[in-house]
Enzyme design. Structure first.
Site, PDB file in Angstrom:
ATOM      1  N   ASP A 161       0.910  -0.965  -0.160  1.00  0.00           N
ATOM      2  CA  ASP A 161       0.029   0.048  -0.027  1.00  0.00           C
ATOM      3  C   ASP A 161       1.003   1.106  -0.165  1.00  0.00           C
ATOM      4  OD1 ASP A 161      -2.621  -1.638   0.350  1.00  0.00           O
ATOM      5  OD2 ASP A 161      -1.465  -2.223   2.427  1.00  0.00           O
ATOM      6  N   HIS A 189      -4.779  -3.259   6.617  1.00  0.00           N
ATOM      7  CA  HIS A 189      -4.563  -3.457   4.863  1.00  0.00           C
ATOM      8  C   HIS A 189      -5.846  -4.093   4.428  1.00  0.00           C
ATOM      9  CE1 HIS A 189      -3.012  -4.829   1.377  1.00  0.00           C
ATOM     10  NE2 HIS A 189      -3.550  -6.227   1.557  1.00  0.00           N
TER      11      HIS A 189
HETATM   12  P1  NAX Z   1      -2.439 -18.247  -4.012  1.00  0.00           P
HETATM   13  O1  NAX Z   1      -3.906 -18.808  -3.806  1.00  0.00           O
HETATM   14  O2  NAX Z   1      -1.735 -18.272  -5.229  1.00  0.00           O
HETATM   15  O3  NAX Z   1      -1.559 -19.079  -3.030  1.00  0.00           O
HETATM   16  C1  NAX Z   1      -1.705 -19.191  -1.774  1.00  0.00           C
HETATM   17  C2  NAX Z   1      -0.979 -20.525  -1.259  1.00  0.00           C
HETATM   18  O4  NAX Z   1      -1.135 -20.823   0.114  1.00  0.00           O
HETATM   19  C3  NAX Z   1      -1.539 -21.605  -1.930  1.00  0.00           C
HETATM   20  O5  NAX Z   1      -0.468 -22.597  -2.737  1.00  0.00           O
HETATM   21  C4  NAX Z   1      -1.999 -22.466  -1.069  1.00  0.00           C
HETATM   22  O6  NAX Z   1      -2.019 -24.087  -1.265  1.00  0.00           O
HETATM   23  C5  NAX Z   1      -1.375 -22.026   0.163  1.00  0.00           C
HETATM   24  N1  NAX Z   1      -1.894 -22.396   1.733  1.00  0.00           N
HETATM   25  C6  NAX Z   1      -3.220 -22.487   1.995  1.00  0.00           C
HETATM   26  N2  NAX Z   1      -3.251 -22.661   3.352  1.00  0.00           N
HETATM   27  C7  NAX Z   1      -2.098 -22.962   3.591  1.00  0.00           C
HETATM   28  C8  NAX Z   1      -1.337 -23.434   5.021  1.00  0.00           C
HETATM   29  N3  NAX Z   1      -2.177 -23.503   6.114  1.00  0.00           N
HETATM   30  N4  NAX Z   1      -0.089 -23.807   4.974  1.00  0.00           N
HETATM   31  C9  NAX Z   1       0.695 -23.379   4.072  1.00  0.00           C
HETATM   32  N5  NAX Z   1       0.188 -22.985   2.768  1.00  0.00           N
HETATM   33  C10 NAX Z   1      -1.289 -22.643   2.619  1.00  0.00           C
HETATM   34  O7  NAX Z   1      -2.649 -16.781  -3.352  1.00  0.00           O
HETATM   35  P2  NAX Z   1      -1.358 -15.483  -3.529  1.00  0.00           P
HETATM   36  O8  NAX Z   1      -1.848 -14.776  -4.506  1.00  0.00           O
HETATM   37  O9  NAX Z   1      -0.019 -16.131  -3.363  1.00  0.00           O
HETATM   38  O10 NAX Z   1      -1.750 -14.715  -2.356  1.00  0.00           O
HETATM   39  C11 NAX Z   1      -1.433 -15.036  -0.892  1.00  0.00           C
HETATM   40  C12 NAX Z   1      -2.023 -14.307   0.003  1.00  0.00           C
HETATM   41  O11 NAX Z   1      -1.494 -12.872  -0.040  1.00  0.00           O
HETATM   42  C13 NAX Z   1      -3.386 -14.098   0.040  1.00  0.00           C
HETATM   43  O12 NAX Z   1      -4.094 -14.140   1.372  1.00  0.00           O
HETATM   44  C14 NAX Z   1      -3.630 -12.419  -0.376  1.00  0.00           C
HETATM   45  O13 NAX Z   1      -4.941 -12.217  -0.135  1.00  0.00           O
HETATM   46  C15 NAX Z   1      -2.552 -12.051   0.133  1.00  0.00           C
HETATM   47  N6  NAX Z   1      -2.039 -10.823  -0.241  1.00  0.00           N
HETATM   48  C16 NAX Z   1      -1.731  -9.751   0.622  1.00  0.00           C
HETATM   49  C17 NAX Z   1      -1.250  -8.417   0.090  1.00  0.00           C
HETATM   50  C18 NAX Z   1      -0.623  -7.615   1.217  1.00  0.00           C
HETATM   51  O14 NAX Z   1      -0.304  -6.369   0.893  1.00  0.00           O
HETATM   52  N7  NAX Z   1      -0.775  -7.788   2.397  1.00  0.00           N
HETATM   53  C19 NAX Z   1      -1.241  -8.003  -1.120  1.00  0.00           C
HETATM   54  C20 NAX Z   1      -1.459  -9.151  -1.829  1.00  0.00           C
HETATM   55  C21 NAX Z   1      -2.093 -10.320  -1.706  1.00  0.00           C
HETATM   56  O15 NAX Z   1      -3.363  -9.959  -2.033  1.00  0.00           O
END
Ligand code: NAX
Length: 345
Positions: A161, A189
């Site tokens: 952000d 966020h």
């Molecule tokens: P993806 O869905 O591509 O990847 C998430 C991965 O996490 C998957 O491979 C899944 O199998 C794995 N996973 C789920 N539960 C798990 C657990 N208990 N232990 C280990 N792995 C687990 O999502 P992606 O685009 O990589 O985004 C990841 C996260 O970042 C999301 O929650 C998203 O909302 C968040 N974000 C946060 C941002 C921030 O600024 N704080 C910005 C970007 C993003 O939106």
């Protein structure tokens, strides 16, 4: 002298952001060109093949700094001895899912991960939460790691952000992003965040040592103080707060490379310091700016290399206080929802 590798655990390593993070960390972008790293990839069984594929590609890069890549679906193994943890994997909001369900699902992830960090991470461990809802997930992880890991070792990512805000200001002022310092993201966020330029400054290319108030530069460019305030309220703040949705609309997929870049800069600055003014990060409140103690809230922060500290003593006007209060009210509601689950006190 040979430096022992730093163990970096990345959860959700088989996901999109994980894929963008791994290669940059292994290349030295996060900890520097003289710090070998050992990567630990934590995934759930469904994500393991993707993580394995990334591990094969890491091998094919032959990064000189990459000491080892280890995969696990067990948090107790993945966090054992870890120095830095990036908690990226989270449960996304499914169709028809209420906020309380989302918080509960994520409590089921970040609670056990926090407990595993408390039980087995290295004594110097620092943790950044990326997975959403990031602030409250960090609150849950910190509560679950206590008392073994102090709460100030936990933070949540609002650097994306922050960088988005700087990018928008640079475009509006027709300067490079490096000319802009001391922007702040306050609060959660989420769409309630408050991107604030009250104390931001601009370095003019013709006078590199001099900083002018950014607000004055905006007023000059937009035709007056009132016009600058209107642009901030009507264009800048909503655009920064809604930028994630804009990226999804244009790209057809959520922010990935920019999110990974922000996470790398967050950890880099926390460990190496912030020599050029402050940045933004969500850290555990000690009551600064009236934010209730214990909430994980985004503030202006600096680091001398030993962890983020909130920049205190900045004045916020009524407008700013109202915006911060609204975002803090959302954080309180999220905390109260997880309290009801018995996850935090
Ligand atoms: P993806 O869905 O591509 O990847 C998430 C991965 O996490 C998957 O491979 C899944 O199998 C794995 N996973 C789920 N539960 C798990 C657990 N208990 N232990 C280990 N792995 C687990 O999502 P992606 O685009 O990589 O985004 C990841 C996260 O970042 C999301 O929650 C998203 O909302 C968040 N974000 C946060 C941002 C921030 O600024 N704080 C910005 C970007 C993003 O939106």
């Amino acid at each position: 002298m040979v430096t022992a590798p730093t163990t970096v655990t990345i959860t959700g390593a088989g996901g999109q952001i994980g894929y963008a993070l791994l290669f940059r960390i292994a290349a030295g972008d996060m900890l520097g060109p003289d710090r070998p790293v050992r990567l630990r990839l934590l995934e759930i069984p469904q994500g393991m093949r993707a993580a394995e594929g990334a591990a094969l590609e890491l091998q094919d890069c032959a990064f000189p700094l990459l000491d080892a890549v280890e995969l696990s679906d067990d948090p107790r193994v993945a966090f054992d001895g870890c120095n830095i943890a990036l908690l990226v994997g989270a449960r996304p909001r499914g169709p028809g899912m209420e906020r309380a369900d989302l918080l509960a699902a994520n409590a089921g992830i970040f609670g056990p991960q926090g407990a595993a960090i408390g039980a087995s991470a290295a004594v110097d461990v620092r943790v950044v939460v990326v997975g959403n809802p990031a602030n409250t997930n960090a609150l849950i992880a910190a509560a679950s790691a206590a008392p073994d890991v102090p709460a100030d070792r936990f933070s949540a990512l609002t650097r994306l952000d922050h960088n988005r805000a700087v990018g928008q200001l640079a475009e509006a002022l027709a300067v490079g992003p490096g000319a802009i310092t001391d922007v702040t993201i306050w609060g959660n966020h989420s769409a309630t965040q408050f991107p604030d330029v009250t104390h931001a400054t601009l370095t003019r290319p013709d006078a590199p040592g001099e900083r002018t108030p950014l607000l004055a530069a905006l007023a000059l460019r937009l035709g007056g103080h009132e016009q600058a305030i209107a642009w901030l309220d009507d264009v800048f703040i909503p655009r920064v707060a809604q930028r994630g949705a804009e990226i999804i609309q244009v790209r057809g997929s959520s922010s990935v490379a920019s999110a990974a870049n922000a996470a790398i800069e967050h950890v880099r600055d926390e460990h190496h310091g912030t020599p050029n003014g402050w940045t933004s990060a969500a850290v555990v409140s000690r009551g600064e700016y009236g934010v209730p103690e214990g909430l994980v809230c985004s503030f202006p922060v600096t680091s001398d290399g030993t962890g983020y500290r909130v920049v205190e003593g900045l004045e916020l006007d009524d407008r700013g206080h109202r915006r911060l209060d609204a975002s803090v009210a959302e954080l309180i509601a999220e905390r109260d929802a997880v309290r009801e689950l018995g996850v935090v006190r």
